[in-house]
Scaffold this motif. Structure first.
Motif, mmCIF file in Angstrom:
data_model
loop_
_atom_site.group_PDB
_atom_site.id
_atom_site.type_symbol
_atom_site.label_atom_id
_atom_site.label_comp_id
_atom_site.label_asym_id
_atom_site.label_seq_id
_atom_site.Cartn_x
_atom_site.Cartn_y
_atom_site.Cartn_z
ATOM 1 N N LYS A 1 34.301 28.375 43.069
ATOM 2 C CA LYS A 1 34.290 28.662 41.521
ATOM 3 C C LYS A 1 34.264 27.336 40.718
ATOM 4 C CE LYS A 1 38.117 32.019 42.759
ATOM 5 N NZ LYS A 1 39.433 32.459 42.982
ATOM 6 N N TYR B 1 35.281 26.360 37.290
ATOM 7 C CA TYR B 1 35.822 26.318 36.246
ATOM 8 C C TYR B 1 35.466 25.087 35.168
ATOM 9 C CZ TYR B 1 38.369 30.300 38.281
ATOM 10 O OH TYR B 1 38.989 31.479 38.986
ATOM 11 N N GLN C 1 32.749 26.763 33.205
ATOM 12 C CA GLN C 1 33.323 27.972 32.762
ATOM 13 C C GLN C 1 34.905 27.956 32.622
ATOM 14 O OE1 GLN C 1 31.818 30.563 31.181
ATOM 15 N NE2 GLN C 1 29.624 30.332 31.898
ATOM 16 N N LYS D 1 38.710 28.270 31.813
ATOM 17 C CA LYS D 1 39.640 29.417 31.517
ATOM 18 C C LYS D 1 40.053 29.382 30.297
ATOM 19 C CE LYS D 1 41.622 30.437 36.229
ATOM 20 N NZ LYS D 1 42.943 30.705 36.895
ATOM 21 N N SER D 2 40.670 30.563 29.554
ATOM 22 C CA SER D 2 40.987 30.473 28.227
ATOM 23 C C SER D 2 42.252 29.481 27.812
ATOM 24 C CB SER D 2 41.137 31.838 27.757
ATOM 25 O OG SER D 2 42.014 32.542 28.357
ATOM 26 N N GLN E 1 40.368 35.832 36.201
ATOM 27 C CA GLN E 1 39.349 36.251 35.454
ATOM 28 C C GLN E 1 37.637 36.062 36.309
ATOM 29 O OE1 GLN E 1 39.662 34.082 31.853
ATOM 30 N NE2 GLN E 1 40.495 35.926 30.892
ATOM 31 N N PHE F 1 33.404 35.725 35.615
ATOM 32 C CA PHE F 1 32.332 35.532 34.379
ATOM 33 C C PHE F 1 31.136 36.212 34.855
ATOM 34 C CE2 PHE F 1 35.724 32.299 34.132
ATOM 35 C CZ PHE F 1 35.884 32.483 32.739
ATOM 36 N N VAL G 1 27.450 35.282 28.581
ATOM 37 C CA VAL G 1 28.767 35.385 29.531
ATOM 38 C C VAL G 1 30.044 36.760 28.933
ATOM 39 C CG1 VAL G 1 30.529 34.221 30.565
ATOM 40 C CG2 VAL G 1 28.678 32.865 30.312
ATOM 41 N N LYS H 1 33.425 38.171 30.037
ATOM 42 C CA LYS H 1 34.557 37.622 30.757
ATOM 43 C C LYS H 1 35.460 38.855 30.944
ATOM 44 C CE LYS H 1 37.612 35.036 28.672
ATOM 45 N NZ LYS H 1 38.253 34.106 27.865
ATOM 46 N N ASN I 1 32.212 36.777 40.342
ATOM 47 C CA ASN I 1 31.783 35.461 39.385
ATOM 48 C C ASN I 1 30.246 35.210 39.683
ATOM 49 O OD1 ASN I 1 33.418 34.161 37.848
ATOM 50 N ND2 ASN I 1 34.702 33.490 39.527
#
Length: 706
Positions: free
Chosen positions: A292, A294, A297, A299-300, A387, A389, A397, A399, A439
Motif C-alpha cells: 500500500k 499511502y 494516496q 488517508k483523509s 480504505q 482507492f 480516484v 475512495k 487497492n
C-alpha cells in the motif's frame, strides 16, 4: 500523584515558552475543587486529571489542552461553574471544559435511536473544537489503565464501549498508538483468557526462535547500509488484540499466523522512502496483495506511509512501514499534530491535516442520512473501516471502505449509475457484482436503461450511501404493497396488547422514530426495516429495571453544602435528568429550579443567591410530582382508560382536578408522581398516542413561585 513542577517540566521539554503560571493556577484550582474526592481505588481523585494532562503532554499539545485536562471534571463533579472557569482561565478553556463535560454525559452505547442522536452531538462537539475529543480520549485511556478498581459489571461496560467507540475513533483520527492500547486494555477485560493465551504463545515462540525482532532489524539495517541510505529502523511484536483479531478474521491458529511482527523505517526524505522500498524488495520476496502506498494516496486524516509485507528471515512474514520523520509525527499523533509544539513554537508539519477540513469532510457524509439507522451505518463505516482507492477508466480516484464492491463504486460516482448497473469490469475483466475491489484496481461500470436495484443488492453493497439508495428505490417500487402489509402487521400487533392502531398512534410513533409520517412508518414495517415490536415499545415502553438501590431523596441533588436543605420549585417542577440550578431563600433553604424556568430571569442580578447543582446519578424513586394539563373526549370510560394508562407506565396519580367540564370534552389538571425525565417522556408519549386525548402539555406556572 504527579507534582505540578514535574508536569510543567513535561510541557517545557517541548514548549519552553509555556505559560507556567497558567498551568500552576489550573493545577491548584483543580486540586482545591476535587479536595476530599476519591477514586474507586482510594487514591485522591485529582490524580486522574493530572494523569490525563500528562498523557496529552506526551503528545506535545498546547497549553489550553493541558489546562483543560486538569479542569475537565470540575464543572461536572465539583461546585465549580462555567462562569467561574471562564473568569479565571478565559473563555477558550471554559468552552473546552464545558465541551468535555457534555461528552461525558453522552450515552454512546445506548439504544440505536439515542445512540445515533448522541453520535450527532459527538461530531458536533468535534466540529467546534477537536481538542475536546483529544481530552476525552486521554481521559478514557487513563480510566482504562486503572479500570481494575471498578466493579466487574462496570469494567465490562466501559471495556465494550471502549472497544466499540473510543478505540475506532482514535484510529480514525490517526492516533494508532492510542487505538492499539485502548483495544488491548479492553481485550484484557473482555477476554482475559484469550489475551493470556496469546502472551503464552509469544513467550514460547521467543524461546524457540530467539530474539527475532533484533535479528530482522539488523538485517534491514545491513541492506540499507549497502545502499548508503541513512534511516532509523524499529521493530516490535504486534499487540495481543491485533493478533487475536487476525486469527479471528483469517480463521487461523497462532502457529499458522505469520505477520505478527512489524517494523518501521524512518527516513530523511520522501525519495529515500522509495529507495528503502527498493532495497527491501531486492533482498526479500514481497507478498502479493500486501503493498500500500499511502504517500501517493494519503488517508483523509493525513496519514502517509508505504506499507509492504515480505517473507523475511526463516520465511517469517514481516510488515514494514516506511515514512519520513514528519510523516511519522502525523502517524503517531494523527489529527492532534495540528496542535503540536516544539521549542515553544507550533509545529508547521506539511502533512498535518487541517482539523476543520477533516471534520467537515467526515460530517458532510452524514448529513444526507434519512434515519437513525442509516446515520449509524455512516458513522461505523467511517470509523471502523480502512480504505481502498480505485480508479475510473479516465483515471479519477474513488475512495471506498475495505470490503466494497463494484456496486459501491457505481453509487459512489452517482446514484443514477448505481441504480442502472448491470455489470462491471475490474482491470478489464468482467466480474460478478459481489466481487471485493482492491487497492489500485480500475473499475468500469456497465449500465442499461430500465434496470432497477434488486433486493439482493443489500447483501452485496458495503457503503451507507449505496445501501440507502437501494432501500430508497425498493421502497418506492414496492411502497403500496409495503404500506398494506405494514398496516396489517400493526393492526395485529396492537390488538395483541388490547389497543387499536389508530392514525394518531401511528403518527406519534413515526415522530418518535424520526420518520416523516404514519405512511412512511407503515412502509418501513412492511419492508421489515422496522418491527411491530419497535413501534409498540416506542409508544408503550416498559420502564427498564435499573440495578442498585434507589437514591435517598435527602441526597438527590449534588452541590449543596452539608447544612443546606432543598425542595423543588413549584413553578417549574424539575425532575432528575433535567438541568437545574439552586436559588437560596431566607428560611427556606435552597429551592431547585429547572435551568429554563422563567422565574430565573427576575433573579439574574442576584448571583450571590445562585447555587450550581445537578441531580445525583442513579435510580430515583417515583416521588417527583409533575402537573399535566390534558383535554380528553367526554365519553363513557375515557377518564378511566387514561388513569389506567398512566398506571401502566408505573406512574402514580397523586391529584386530579377538573379545570373545565364541557358537553364534548373535559380539561383536567393531573398531578403525576414520576421517577425522572425519561419517565415523564414515557407517560406523555403514551398519552399522546391515545385517540381520545385532544391535547396534552406539561404545566409550568410562574404564579406558583416559591
Amino acid at each position: 500523584m504527579i507534582k505540578v513542577d514535574d508536569l510543567i517540566q513535561l510541557v517545557r521539554n517541548y514548549n519552553p515558552k509555556t505559560n507556567q503560571q497558567l498551568i500552576r493556577d489550573a493545577y491548584d484550582y483543580g486540586k482545591a475543587m476535587h479536595e476530599g474526592q476519591l477514586r474507586h481505588s482510594g487514591e485522591p481523585y485529582f490524580s486522574h486529571p493530572i494523569a490525563v494532562a500528562a498523557i496529552l503532554a506526551e503528545q506535545k499539545l498546547d497549553d489550553a489542552t493541558i489546562v483543560t485536562a486538569l479542569l475537565h471534571d470540575t464543572i461536572e463533579d465539583t461546585r465549580s461553574t462555567y462562569t467561574e472557569v471562564a473568569e479565571q482561565f478565559g473563555r477558550e478553556i471554559a468552552e473546552l471544559v464545558d465541551g468535555v463535560t457534555k461528552l461525558t454525559n453522552l450515552q454512546l452505547s445506548s439504544s440505536e435511536t439515542k445512540q445515533a442522536e448522541n453520535f450527532r452531538k459527538l461530531f458536533m462537539a468535534m466540529s467546534k473544537d477537536m481538542r475536546v475529543i483529544l481530552v476525552k480520549l486521554a481521559d478514557r485511556l487513563h480510566n482504562m489503565r486503572t479500570i481494575k478498581s471498578m466493579r466487574v459489571d462496570k469494567q465490562a461496560q466501559k471495556a465494550r464501549e471502549t472497544m466499540d467507540i473510543y478505540a475506532p475513533l482514535a484510529g480514525r483520527m490517526g492516533m494508532q498508538w492510542m487505538r492499539e492500547e485502548l483495544e488491548d486494555l479492553a481485550f484484557l477485560v473482555l477476554n482475559p483468557e484469550g489475551r493470556t493465551s496469546i502472551m503464552r504463545r509469544f513467550i514460547t515462540l521467543q524461546k524457540e526462535s530467539g530474539d527475532v525482532i533484533h535479528k530482522i532489524t539488523n538485517d534491514i539495517r545491513f541492506e540499507l547500509g549497502k545502499q548508503d541510505i541513512e534511516a532509523e529502523v524499529f521493530g516490535r511484536a504486534k499487540k495481543p488484540y491485533s493478533i487475536w483479531r487476525k486469527m479471528e478474521e483469517k480463521g487461523q491458529g497462532f502457529s499458522r499466523l505469520s505477520d505478527i511482527y512489524g517494523f518501521r523505517v524512518i527516513t530523511g526524505s520522501e525519495v529515500d522512502c522509495y529507495r528503502v522500498l527498493g532495497a527491501i524488495h531486492q533482498r526479500w520476496r514481497a507478498v502479493p496483495g500486501r503493498f500500500k502506498d499511502y504517500i501517493s494516496q494519503p488517508k483523509s486524516n493525513g496519514y502517509r506511509s508505504i506499507h509492504t509485507t515480505v517473507s523475511g528471515r526463516d520465511g517469517k512474514r514481516v510488515e514494514v512501514q516506511i515514512r519520513t520523520v514528519q510523516m511519522h509525527e502525523v502517524a503517531e499523533t494523527g489529527v492532534a499534530a495540528h496542535w503540536s509544539y516544539r521549542d515553544g513554537v507550533q509545529v508547521e508539519n506539511p502533512f498535518a491535516v487541517d482539523p476543520a477540513k477533516w471534520i467537515s469532510g467526515l460530517t458532510e457524509r452524514f448529513e444526507a442520512a434519512e434515519d437513525h439507522g442509516e446515520f449509524l451505518e455512516h458513522v461505523k463505516l467511517e470509523m471502523y473501516s480502512d480504505q481502498v482507492f480505485c480508479f475510473t477508466p479516465k483515471g479519477d480516484v474513488v475512495k471506498l471502505p475495505r470490503g466494497a464492491t463494484p456496486l459501491d463504486f457505481a453509487y459512489a460516482i452517482h446514484t443514477r449509475i448505481g441504480d442502472s448497473c448491470v455489470g462491471a469490469k475490474v482491470d478489464g475483466i468482467r466480474v460478478p457484482l459481489w466481487t471485493r475491489v482492491k487497492n489500485g484496481q480500475s473499475v468500469e461500470i456497465i449500465t442499461a436503461e430500465g434496470q432497477r436495484p434488486q433486493a439482493t443488492w443489500l447483501d452485496i453493497v458495503a457503503t451507507g450511501k449505496a445501501k440507502a439508495a437501494v432501500r430508497r428505490s425498493l421502497r418506492e417500487e414496492d411502497r403500496d404493497r409495503f404500506v398494506r402489509l405494514g398496516r396489517e402487521l400493526s393492526r395485529v400487533a396492537f390488538e395483541h396488547i388490547g389497543r387499536k392502531a389508530t392514525d394518531k398512534a401511528l403518527t406519534t410513533a413515526a415522530r418518535q422514530l424520526g420518520l416523516a409520517d404514519a405512511e412512511e412508518l407503515l412502509a418501513r414495517m412492511g419492508s421489515a426495516e422496522i418491527t411491530a415490536r419497535d413501534v409498540l415499545e416506542t409508544l408503550y415502553p416498559e420502564l427498564a429495571t435499573i440495578e442498585g438501590e434507589e437514591i435517598d431523596q435527602s441526597r438527590a441533588v449534588v452541590g449543596l453544602s452539608g447544612d443546606q436543605t432543598f425542595r423543588r420549585a413549584p413553578c417549574c417542577q424539575p425532575v432528575p435528568g433535567e438541568r437545574i440550578v439552586g436559588i437560596t431563600y431566607r428560611g427556606q433553604g435552597v429551592v431547585v429550579h429547572a435551568i429554563d424556568c422563567p422565574v430565573l430571569s427576575d433573579l439574574e442580578d442576584q448571583s450571590d443567591r445562585w447555587v450550581d447543582l445537578h441531580w445525583h446519578s442513579g435510580r430515583h424513586p417515583a416521588v417527583h410530582t409533575v402537573t399535566t394539563d390534558i383535554t380528553i373526549r367526554n365519553d363513557a370510560g375515557v377518564l378511566g382508560r387514561i388513569c389506567t394508562l398512566i398506571g401502566e407506565q408505573k406512574a402514580n396519580i397523586s391529584d386530579l382536578h377538573f379545570a373545565e367540564r364541557k358537553p364534548d370534552f373535559y380539561r383536567l389538571l393531573i398531578d403525576v408522581d414520576l421517577r425522572d425525565a425519561e419517565h415523564l417522556h414515557t407517560v406523555m408519549n403514551a398519552l399522546e398516542a391515545e385517540s381520545d386525548v385532544a391535547s396534552l402539555e406539561r404545566v409550568r406556572d410562574v404564579d406558583r413561585k416559591p
